[in-house]
Design a protein around this motif. Structure first.
Motif, mmCIF file in Angstrom:
data_model
loop_
_atom_site.group_PDB
_atom_site.id
_atom_site.type_symbol
_atom_site.label_atom_id
_atom_site.label_comp_id
_atom_site.label_asym_id
_atom_site.label_seq_id
_atom_site.Cartn_x
_atom_site.Cartn_y
_atom_site.Cartn_z
ATOM 1 N N ALA A 135 42.032 45.293 38.660
ATOM 2 C CA ALA A 135 42.734 44.149 39.235
ATOM 3 C C ALA A 135 41.868 43.462 40.287
ATOM 4 C CB ALA A 135 44.054 44.601 39.849
ATOM 5 N N MET A 136 41.188 44.249 41.107
ATOM 6 C CA MET A 136 40.371 43.646 42.148
ATOM 7 C C MET A 136 39.159 42.945 41.547
ATOM 8 S SD MET A 136 42.482 44.219 44.268
ATOM 9 C CE MET A 136 42.101 43.514 45.850
ATOM 10 N N GLN A 137 38.693 43.449 40.412
ATOM 11 C CA GLN A 137 37.574 42.761 39.769
ATOM 12 C C GLN A 137 38.027 41.392 39.257
ATOM 13 O OE1 GLN A 137 35.280 45.079 37.081
ATOM 14 N NE2 GLN A 137 33.877 43.381 36.647
ATOM 15 N N ASP A 138 39.212 41.345 38.686
ATOM 16 C CA ASP A 138 39.805 40.069 38.294
ATOM 17 C C ASP A 138 39.791 39.092 39.458
ATOM 18 O OD1 ASP A 138 40.390 40.422 35.681
ATOM 19 O OD2 ASP A 138 42.564 40.226 35.892
ATOM 20 N N ILE A 139 40.299 39.581 40.583
ATOM 21 C CA ILE A 139 40.400 38.729 41.764
ATOM 22 C C ILE A 139 39.027 38.289 42.246
ATOM 23 C CG2 ILE A 139 40.931 38.844 44.223
ATOM 24 C CD1 ILE A 139 43.493 40.228 43.527
ATOM 25 N N ALA A 140 38.107 39.220 42.254
ATOM 26 C CA ALA A 140 36.766 38.898 42.751
ATOM 27 C C ALA A 140 36.096 37.874 41.848
ATOM 28 C CB ALA A 140 35.924 40.166 42.832
ATOM 29 N N GLU A 141 36.327 37.994 40.535
ATOM 30 C CA GLU A 141 35.739 37.010 39.620
ATOM 31 C C GLU A 141 36.339 35.634 39.874
ATOM 32 O OE1 GLU A 141 36.251 38.645 35.735
ATOM 33 O OE2 GLU A 141 34.705 40.165 36.047
ATOM 34 N N PRO A 145 43.728 49.285 52.958
ATOM 35 C CA PRO A 145 42.290 49.211 53.221
ATOM 36 C C PRO A 145 41.442 49.541 52.000
ATOM 37 C CG PRO A 145 43.325 51.014 54.434
ATOM 38 C CD PRO A 145 44.421 50.184 53.888
ATOM 39 N N VAL A 146 41.937 50.434 51.140
ATOM 40 C CA VAL A 146 41.197 50.753 49.920
ATOM 41 C C VAL A 146 41.070 49.502 49.050
ATOM 42 C CG1 VAL A 146 41.215 52.101 47.793
ATOM 43 C CG2 VAL A 146 41.930 53.157 49.936
ATOM 44 N N LEU A 147 42.179 48.817 48.873
ATOM 45 C CA LEU A 147 42.175 47.625 48.037
ATOM 46 C C LEU A 147 41.240 46.550 48.598
ATOM 47 C CD1 LEU A 147 45.964 47.330 47.148
ATOM 48 C CD2 LEU A 147 44.071 47.798 45.587
ATOM 49 N N LEU A 148 41.303 46.357 49.907
ATOM 50 C CA LEU A 148 40.464 45.320 50.501
ATOM 51 C C LEU A 148 38.987 45.673 50.363
ATOM 52 C CD1 LEU A 148 42.515 44.356 53.676
ATOM 53 C CD2 LEU A 148 42.450 43.250 51.438
ATOM 54 N N ALA A 149 38.674 46.941 50.546
ATOM 55 C CA ALA A 149 37.278 47.360 50.381
ATOM 56 C C ALA A 149 36.846 47.157 48.935
ATOM 57 C CB ALA A 149 37.109 48.821 50.791
ATOM 58 N N MET A 150 37.734 47.491 48.000
ATOM 59 C CA MET A 150 37.432 47.288 46.578
ATOM 60 C C MET A 150 37.150 45.822 46.299
ATOM 61 S SD MET A 150 40.058 49.467 44.259
ATOM 62 C CE MET A 150 39.967 51.239 44.063
ATOM 63 N N ARG A 151 37.981 44.945 46.852
ATOM 64 C CA ARG A 151 37.779 43.520 46.600
ATOM 65 C C ARG A 151 36.413 43.076 47.095
ATOM 66 N NH1 ARG A 151 40.016 38.543 49.908
ATOM 67 N NH2 ARG A 151 39.467 36.834 48.510
ATOM 68 N N ARG A 152 36.034 43.554 48.261
ATOM 69 C CA ARG A 152 34.742 43.142 48.808
ATOM 70 C C ARG A 152 33.599 43.645 47.944
ATOM 71 N NH1 ARG A 152 36.660 45.397 54.087
ATOM 72 N NH2 ARG A 152 38.361 43.966 54.561
ATOM 73 N N LEU A 153 33.715 44.887 47.498
ATOM 74 C CA LEU A 153 32.655 45.424 46.646
ATOM 75 C C LEU A 153 32.596 44.659 45.327
ATOM 76 C CD1 LEU A 153 33.237 49.206 47.397
ATOM 77 C CD2 LEU A 153 31.282 47.820 48.093
ATOM 78 N N ALA A 154 33.756 44.371 44.769
ATOM 79 C CA ALA A 154 33.781 43.627 43.510
ATOM 80 C C ALA A 154 33.214 42.227 43.709
ATOM 81 C CB ALA A 154 35.212 43.549 42.980
ATOM 82 N N GLN A 155 33.505 41.633 44.857
ATOM 83 C CA GLN A 155 32.949 40.311 45.157
ATOM 84 C C GLN A 155 31.427 40.371 45.218
ATOM 85 O OE1 GLN A 155 34.696 39.019 48.834
ATOM 86 N NE2 GLN A 155 36.305 37.845 47.829
ATOM 87 N N GLN A 156 30.928 41.401 45.882
ATOM 88 C CA GLN A 156 29.481 41.517 46.013
ATOM 89 C C GLN A 156 28.836 41.694 44.651
ATOM 90 O OE1 GLN A 156 28.887 44.675 48.892
ATOM 91 N NE2 GLN A 156 29.975 43.527 50.475
ATOM 92 N N SER A 157 29.469 42.517 43.827
ATOM 93 C CA SER A 157 28.944 42.736 42.483
ATOM 94 C C SER A 157 28.988 41.443 41.677
ATOM 95 C CB SER A 157 29.765 43.832 41.802
ATOM 96 O OG SER A 157 29.461 43.894 40.433
ATOM 97 N N ALA A 158 30.118 40.758 41.744
ATOM 98 C CA ALA A 158 30.282 39.525 40.970
ATOM 99 C C ALA A 158 29.340 38.430 41.471
ATOM 100 C CB ALA A 158 31.728 39.049 41.048
ATOM 101 N N SER A 159 29.199 38.339 42.773
ATOM 102 C CA SER A 159 28.353 37.276 43.305
ATOM 103 C C SER A 159 26.893 37.533 42.944
ATOM 104 C CB SER A 159 28.500 37.180 44.816
ATOM 105 O OG SER A 159 27.442 37.803 45.492
ATOM 106 N N PHE A 160 26.536 38.808 42.864
ATOM 107 C CA PHE A 160 25.160 39.135 42.492
ATOM 108 C C PHE A 160 24.890 38.722 41.055
ATOM 109 C CE2 PHE A 160 21.693 41.995 41.239
ATOM 110 C CZ PHE A 160 20.807 41.767 42.279
ATOM 111 N N GLN A 161 25.901 38.906 40.221
ATOM 112 C CA GLN A 161 25.716 38.580 38.805
ATOM 113 C C GLN A 161 25.791 37.077 38.549
ATOM 114 O OE1 GLN A 161 28.510 40.866 36.553
ATOM 115 N NE2 GLN A 161 27.656 42.823 37.244
ATOM 116 N N LEU A 162 26.722 36.378 39.234
ATOM 117 C CA LEU A 162 26.897 34.963 38.931
ATOM 118 C C LEU A 162 26.002 34.062 39.768
ATOM 119 C CD1 LEU A 162 30.094 36.053 38.077
ATOM 120 C CD2 LEU A 162 30.011 33.617 37.505
#
Lengths: 212, 212
Positions: free
Chosen positions: A149-155, B182-199
DNA sequence: TGACTTAGATAGTGGCACTCGCCAATATTG
DNA sequence: CAATATTGGCGAGTGCCACTATCTAAGTCA
């Protein structure tokens, strides 16, 4: 525009504006004499931004200053934008946590561990540690579902960043990261309430505000 | 177990334990004389829980007290569990906000407005208001995507609640709500970093910790 | 001219989460 | 049994934080 008018326009007390000026959150107005200065729309916008970062996002004054500094001096790398926003919300604890458990999770979720900020990884580890210390064993399947779910959001986050202007991108990333967090958490709670009502079934009307 | 041993077992200073006792976060030990009391495993568990709620979830002492009170006196309704947890994290501002915009959104997302706590709705409205005040216009499509993701998460949350024991359900809901944030928020940030690196593509290695 | 406002600086406030120090009473140790 | 250490209970103090209040000299405006 004088300071009292700035205060009226933003609903921020004059004393507080002076405090922000001292703390370098708000840029100085143009001095027209020894005891007068002029402020303009840029101060109004900035002040609203400051209030949102401190009030809505819950940042400290110093974290807010760093974010605003980042907004004015955008880093070259498009990837570093995130670092500024993430650093502001990551409680930096100097205790070095063991990141190996984070590596495992990041691998499993397909998020390159090497592209992820160490502080953020540490935040995840600390949050999970707090969870288990409290006696809550999060099943791997549940975490995986959260991660998806968080990956969805991050994308969605990354895709919605405007690519035309560097300043616009900067603004978007920082605000979208920091100010969206409370929105997401509120959404989760509302969705939980809706889901629990449907699955668990509420015996009566839901608990309304006055719980004190 | 004496207080010094309890302190050693939980890594919490004796003075702090005394403070929690005074604040009624931790239940008293059994007095064996005027100046001695015995503590047991329940105190160790409780203390770890307190630390997780205050440290990891970022609750205040008084909010923590309310949560612990709720854990001991589970409400009859299965739906009210959430209210206790949600009330603890919802910054209760007495200013009555206009909930009509929330109604619209809840309708659009299929979450019955009447099943949702007013304070939580107000939290959403306030968060969205802060966002727009800062000059960030969240497109409806983006919010919808967020809402879909949060509904996924909320369904996972509700489904994972154990149904065998009321106490277990209580514990699960409260910890799963509060400590998972806090787990969810940390996940979102990590997913953002991963996604931003790819896109967006990072020109170089990501920003690592030492940003000061 | 005289009431009002302001920049700038210093000092004070209230809330929060501890933290310290004390004392009499007790436990432990030699 | 005596000397030493620990404890419960309680009041007061600490450090940090985000303001808030007050003061003065120097203006502005009617």
């Amino acid at each position: 525009m004088r300071i009292s008018q700035l205060a009226a326009a933003t609903d921020v007390p004059v004393a507080t504006i002076k405090y922000y000026l001292r703390e370098k959150l708000l840029h100085d107005g143009v001095l027209t004499s020894a005891t007068q200065a002029r402020y303009d729309d840029s101060h109004v916008r900035r002040l609203k931004l400051i209030r949102a970062l401190i009030g809505t996002a819950g940042l400290s004054v110093s974290a807010t200053r760093e974010v605003l500094l980042g907004l004015e001096n955008p880093p070259e790398s498009g990837h570093d934008l995130l670092g500024i926003a993430h650093h502001a919300v990551t409680r930096t604890a100097p205790d070095d946590v063991d990141l190996s458990s984070a590596q495992t999770l990041l691998d499993r979720w397909g998020w390159g561990a090497e592209t992820c900020d160490r502080d953020t990884q540490a935040a995840l580890v600390r949050a999970l540690h707090g969870l288990s210390e409290a006696g809550f064993d999060a099943p791997a399947a549940l975490l995986d579902r959260y991660a998806a779910a968080m990956q969805d959001i991050a994308e969605a986050d990354v895709e919605s960043v405007p690519t035309d202007s560097a300043e616009a991108a900067m603004q978007h990333v920082i605000l979208g990261t920091l100010l969206m967090e409370p929105v997401l958490l509120a959404m989760r709670r509302l969705a939980q309430q809706s889901a629990s009502f449907q699955l668990l079934g509420g015996t009566e009307s839901p608990r309304q505000s006055g719980a004190q």
